[in-house]
Design an enzyme around this catalytic site. Structure first.
Site, mmCIF file in Angstrom:
data_model
loop_
_atom_site.group_PDB
_atom_site.id
_atom_site.type_symbol
_atom_site.label_atom_id
_atom_site.label_comp_id
_atom_site.label_asym_id
_atom_site.label_seq_id
_atom_site.Cartn_x
_atom_site.Cartn_y
_atom_site.Cartn_z
ATOM 1 N N ARG A 88 0.723 -1.108 -0.044
ATOM 2 C CA ARG A 88 -0.503 0.115 -0.142
ATOM 3 C C ARG A 88 0.952 1.117 0.237
ATOM 4 O O ARG A 88 0.887 2.156 -1.010
ATOM 5 C CB ARG A 88 -0.646 -0.167 1.368
ATOM 6 N N ASP A 148 -10.494 -4.650 7.865
ATOM 7 C CA ASP A 148 -9.467 -5.509 8.866
ATOM 8 C C ASP A 148 -10.019 -6.345 9.575
ATOM 9 O O ASP A 148 -10.064 -7.550 9.652
ATOM 10 C CB ASP A 148 -8.440 -4.958 9.420
ATOM 11 N N ARG A 151 -12.367 -9.095 8.256
ATOM 12 C CA ARG A 151 -11.733 -10.626 7.895
ATOM 13 C C ARG A 151 -11.234 -11.011 8.836
ATOM 14 O O ARG A 151 -11.199 -12.425 9.021
ATOM 15 C CB ARG A 151 -10.473 -9.702 7.158
ATOM 16 N N HIS A 175 -3.252 0.590 8.395
ATOM 17 C CA HIS A 175 -4.105 -0.013 7.832
ATOM 18 C C HIS A 175 -3.049 -0.656 6.629
ATOM 19 O O HIS A 175 -2.655 0.146 5.825
ATOM 20 C CB HIS A 175 -5.058 0.528 7.425
HETATM 21 P P1 NAI Z 1 -9.791 1.507 -9.492
HETATM 22 O O1 NAI Z 1 -8.712 1.731 -10.389
HETATM 23 O O2 NAI Z 1 -11.018 0.303 -9.716
HETATM 24 O O3 NAI Z 1 -10.399 2.557 -8.785
HETATM 25 C C1 NAI Z 1 -10.045 3.937 -8.207
HETATM 26 C C2 NAI Z 1 -10.626 5.091 -9.749
HETATM 27 O O4 NAI Z 1 -10.173 6.217 -9.544
HETATM 28 C C3 NAI Z 1 -10.492 5.015 -10.784
HETATM 29 O O5 NAI Z 1 -12.014 4.368 -11.742
HETATM 30 C C4 NAI Z 1 -10.049 6.111 -11.620
HETATM 31 O O6 NAI Z 1 -10.196 7.229 -13.190
HETATM 32 C C5 NAI Z 1 -10.245 7.212 -10.007
HETATM 33 N N1 NAI Z 1 -9.922 7.968 -9.861
HETATM 34 C C6 NAI Z 1 -7.901 8.324 -10.811
HETATM 35 N N2 NAI Z 1 -8.033 9.510 -10.266
HETATM 36 C C7 NAI Z 1 -9.031 9.906 -9.917
HETATM 37 C C8 NAI Z 1 -9.454 11.736 -10.061
HETATM 38 N N3 NAI Z 1 -7.882 12.824 -9.950
HETATM 39 N N4 NAI Z 1 -10.413 12.675 -9.531
HETATM 40 C C9 NAI Z 1 -11.722 11.257 -9.824
HETATM 41 N N5 NAI Z 1 -11.676 10.344 -10.308
HETATM 42 C C10 NAI Z 1 -10.285 9.093 -10.127
HETATM 43 O O7 NAI Z 1 -9.148 1.198 -7.802
HETATM 44 P P2 NAI Z 1 -10.072 0.457 -6.567
HETATM 45 O O8 NAI Z 1 -9.809 -0.932 -6.438
HETATM 46 O O9 NAI Z 1 -11.383 0.806 -6.329
HETATM 47 O O10 NAI Z 1 -9.193 0.888 -5.327
HETATM 48 C C11 NAI Z 1 -9.663 2.969 -5.136
HETATM 49 C C12 NAI Z 1 -8.621 2.696 -3.453
HETATM 50 O O11 NAI Z 1 -9.054 2.709 -2.942
HETATM 51 C C13 NAI Z 1 -6.643 2.202 -3.915
HETATM 52 O O12 NAI Z 1 -6.262 3.607 -4.015
HETATM 53 C C14 NAI Z 1 -7.330 1.307 -2.841
HETATM 54 O O13 NAI Z 1 -5.164 0.701 -2.620
HETATM 55 C C15 NAI Z 1 -7.760 2.236 -1.842
HETATM 56 N N6 NAI Z 1 -8.627 0.500 -0.803
HETATM 57 C C16 NAI Z 1 -8.744 0.642 -0.053
HETATM 58 C C17 NAI Z 1 -9.544 -0.024 1.117
HETATM 59 C C18 NAI Z 1 -9.695 -0.078 2.401
HETATM 60 O O14 NAI Z 1 -9.299 -0.859 3.255
HETATM 61 N N7 NAI Z 1 -8.881 1.493 2.769
HETATM 62 C C19 NAI Z 1 -9.868 -1.426 0.739
HETATM 63 C C20 NAI Z 1 -9.438 -1.819 -0.987
HETATM 64 C C21 NAI Z 1 -8.606 -0.848 -1.618
#
Ligand code: NAI
Length: 308
Positions: A88, A148, A151, A175
């Site tokens: 991460r 977490d 899970r 995290h």
């Molecule tokens: P993804 O790639 O499927 O979606 C991210 C989206 O953000 C994309 O559609 C992209 O076009 C958009 N994006 C990028 N820059 C942008 C901007 N400036 N303005 C608006 N939209 C923008 O990724 P996913 O799987 O949805 O993950 C998203 C984030 O969440 C990642 O950083 C991931 O590591 C994090 N994550 C965090 C978790 C947590 O428990 N905190 C759990 C799972 C993922």
């Protein structure tokens, strides 16, 4: 109630879907920078209204923040996710720029919103949002510990062969694969310590599986997970919009609590209409305290990358 979800990717879209199905808002706005993505996903989701029995209006927006105007809660999932083998932490530079820009735009149109940060590395992104936005600390919440903990309870239920819904347990700290702390000592099966049912060795295995829970999925799927993350965010949103006062481990700004200052990390907080309303102080054992301090060092090192 109006809720905006920024990032219409895997996590953001699943989160919006869960919010609509649970009828948490009259209106959900999904915003992304990829042309058409949020509009398409929002329309697809809205077409499930008569099938899933909700009437939340879901709309999409390609970068037009005016459509998010007057949001009560804003979830930020925009950024890049992990690829297999990535930590991460490696996401920090790219996602810091994205989160900062998005949060500033959001505030122009929704100055009273409660902001939930999901983008990784989540504790550092939450800290960044707190430092950059100048909002009251209770309105900035990092979501990671709810996922977490879900899970953790799932792995416990698998080891014990019981319903996950009878299990209580929390994961605090950072995290990250090496920074999170599954509190095995305090986990219970309907109030009975799980140590009555599992050997220390098995409990340690559950803790280890929990810590690499996200990486295990990334390896299997090829990208990071979305079902549980999306549902975890919706559970947090639900406690805010319904003022449920549930206790969840969330990343919040610490000012001396748990022995830490000027850092955002996962600790149990009461979540209600005002955001995070109160930090719950757990009586940690010496080894848990040491693990928390070590976790804080790692999160702080990552925060330092922001200014280096
Ligand atoms: P993804 O790639 O499927 O979606 C991210 C989206 O953000 C994309 O559609 C992209 O076009 C958009 N994006 C990028 N820059 C942008 C901007 N400036 N303005 C608006 N939209 C923008 O990724 P996913 O799987 O949805 O993950 C998203 C984030 O969440 C990642 O950083 C991931 O590591 C994090 N994550 C965090 C978790 C947590 O428990 N905190 C759990 C799972 C993922």
């Amino acid at each position: 109630m109006k809720i905006t979800v920024v990032g219409a990717g895997a996590v953001g879209a699943t989160c919006a879907d869960n919010i609509a199905r649970r009828q948490l808002a009259q209106e959900v706005v999904l915003l992304d920078i990829k042309e058409g993505l949020s509009e398409g996903k929002a329309l697809d989701m809205f077409q499930t209204a008569t099938l899933n029995g909700f009437d939340t209006k879901i709309t999409g927006s390609t970068g037009d923040y005016e459509k998010t105007k007057g949001s009560d809660v804003v979830v930020i999932t925009s950024g890049i996710p992990r690829k297999p083998g990535m930590t991460r932490e490696e996401l920090i530079g790219i996602n810091a720029g994205i989160v900062k820009g998005v949060a500033e735009n959001i505030l122009k149109y929704s100055p009273k919103a409660i902001i939930i940060i999901v983008s990784n590395p989540m504790d550092t992104m939450t800290y960044l949002a707190f430092k950059e936005l100048g909002l009251p600390k209770k309105r900035i919440i990092g979501m990671g510990g709810i996922l977490d903990s879900a899970r953790f309870k799932t792995y416990l239920s698998m080891a014990m062969n019981v319903s996950p819904n009878d299990l209580h347990g929390m994961v605090i700290g950072g995290h990250g694969d090496t920074t999170m702390i599954p509190l095995t000592r305090l986990a219970t099966y309907n109030g009975i310590p799980v140590s009555r049912f599992l050997s220390e060795e098995k409990l340690q295995q559950v803790a280890a599986d929990t810590m690499v829970g996200g990486a295990t999925l990334t390896k299997l799927i090829g990208t990071s997970a979305w079902y549980a993350p999306g549902a975890a965010v919706a559970t947090l949103v639900e406690s805010i919009v319904r003022d449920q006062k549930r206790i969840f481990p969330c990343s919040v700004y610490l000012n001396g609590e748990y022995g830490q200052k000027d850092i955002c990390m996962g600790v149990p907080v009461v979540i209600g209409a005002g955001g995070w309303e109160k930090i719950i102080s757990l009586r940690l054992s010496e080894s848990e305290k040491a693990a928390f301090a070590k976790s804080a060092d790692a999160v702080r090192n990552m925060n330092n990358v922001l200014t280096s």
